[in-house]
Design an enzyme around this catalytic site. Structure first.
Site, short mmCIF file in Angstrom:
data_model
loop_
_atom_site.label_atom_id
_atom_site.label_comp_id
_atom_site.label_asym_id
_atom_site.label_seq_id
_atom_site.Cartn_x
_atom_site.Cartn_y
_atom_site.Cartn_z
N ASP A 176 -11.91 47.06 23.15
CA ASP A 176 -10.49 46.88 22.84
C ASP A 176 -10.26 45.57 22.10
OD1 ASP A 176 -7.79 47.42 22.80
OD2 ASP A 176 -7.43 46.73 24.85
N HIS A 181 -12.38 47.19 13.15
CA HIS A 181 -13.20 48.31 13.63
C HIS A 181 -14.64 48.18 13.12
CE1 HIS A 181 -9.81 50.24 15.44
NE2 HIS A 181 -9.17 50.39 14.30
N LEU A 221 -32.84 53.56 27.71
CA LEU A 221 -31.38 53.38 27.69
C LEU A 221 -30.72 54.60 27.08
CD1 LEU A 221 -28.76 51.66 27.97
CD2 LEU A 221 -29.21 50.84 25.64
#
Length: 246
Positions: free
Chosen positions: A27, A44, A137
């Site tokens: 965010d 972004h 991962l």
């Protein structure tokens, strides 16, 4: 464990104390760009770079699962140009299959794909297939994802099973529901981090976060670093997790 270090940002906790699964609500991209007099898309772009840095760091220190909130079901309300830029960035990231193969990171896309373009859906399938053999991962990229939508999807799947397989709805349990979540087969997130100063869940992993620890941080996502993650991890280690017990 030994006393916590004075500088919690310098290094992560010992591997045995790390959470298995971390969720991050990425965010603050737009605010980061605005503060610099830039278009929101630059925030972004920077945020996507930070995402890869953090994913690499999680793999290096031994985190097994990382779920990041990339685009929510509510984000369609944003200006059409901004949505288009985000989708273009996702397409570019997914098309660059060499990067996650080189990193040996398994990529999974969670969320409702039906509203996404055919090209983007195809890229998602290709990316998942190309990385499915990696086990150190797993990164869940939440795209067109909403926690309430996920639960509704799971409920519809269970209802369909009851009809097709003549199951007794009264016998359904938590395991039945969890089999139909986008994160089926994965542990629930131990830790959820939200940078940017906001203190809410925003429809993220509503079911899975029932006993997650939350850390809210006053740093915008494009400024988030492995040092910030270390701080959050030490905060997590200092919590007393009782899961409803004493």
């Amino acid at each position: 464990m030994e006393a916590m270090p004075k500088d919690r940002s310098a290094a992560p906790p010992p591997a045995e104390y790390l959470p298995q699964h971390i969720g991050i609500i990425m965010d603050g991209n737009g605010r980061w760009a605005k503060a610099r007099g830039l278009a929101r898309e630059y925030g972004h772009r920077r945020g996507s770079e930070v995402f890869m840095d953090i994913a690499r760091y999680c793999k290096r220190i031994g985190v097994r699962y990382l779920t990041v909130y990339a685009f929510s079901t509510e984000n369609w309300k944003r200006p059409a140009h901004e949505v288009a830029v985000i989708m273009q960035m996702l397409q570019h990231y997914l098309d660059d299959s060499e990067q996650y193969i080189k990193e040996e990171i398994r990529l999974r896309i969670i969320g409702d794909r039906t509203r996404l373009s055919a090209g983007l859906q195809k890229a998602m399938e290709k990316a998942e297939k190309a990385s499915e053999q990696f086990t150190e991962l797993t990164v869940n990229l939440a795209v067109n994802y909403g926690g309430r939508e996920e639960l509704l999807h799971a409920a519809r799947c269970m209802a369909q099973e009851c009809v097709e397989e003549a199951k007794d709805a009264a016998q359904l349990d938590f395991d039945d529901l969890e089999r139909h979540l986008y994160t089926a087969g994965q542990p629930d997130p131990d830790l959820i981090i939200r940078p940017s100063g906001e203190k809410r869940l925003s429809n993220f992993m509503m079911w899975q976060s029932a006993y997650s620890e939350f850390v809210f941080m006053d740093v915008l996502w494009p400024d988030f670093t492995p040092q910030h993650l270390n701080e959050a991890l030490w905060e997590y280690v200092g919590r007393d997790r009782r899961f409803g017990g004493i």
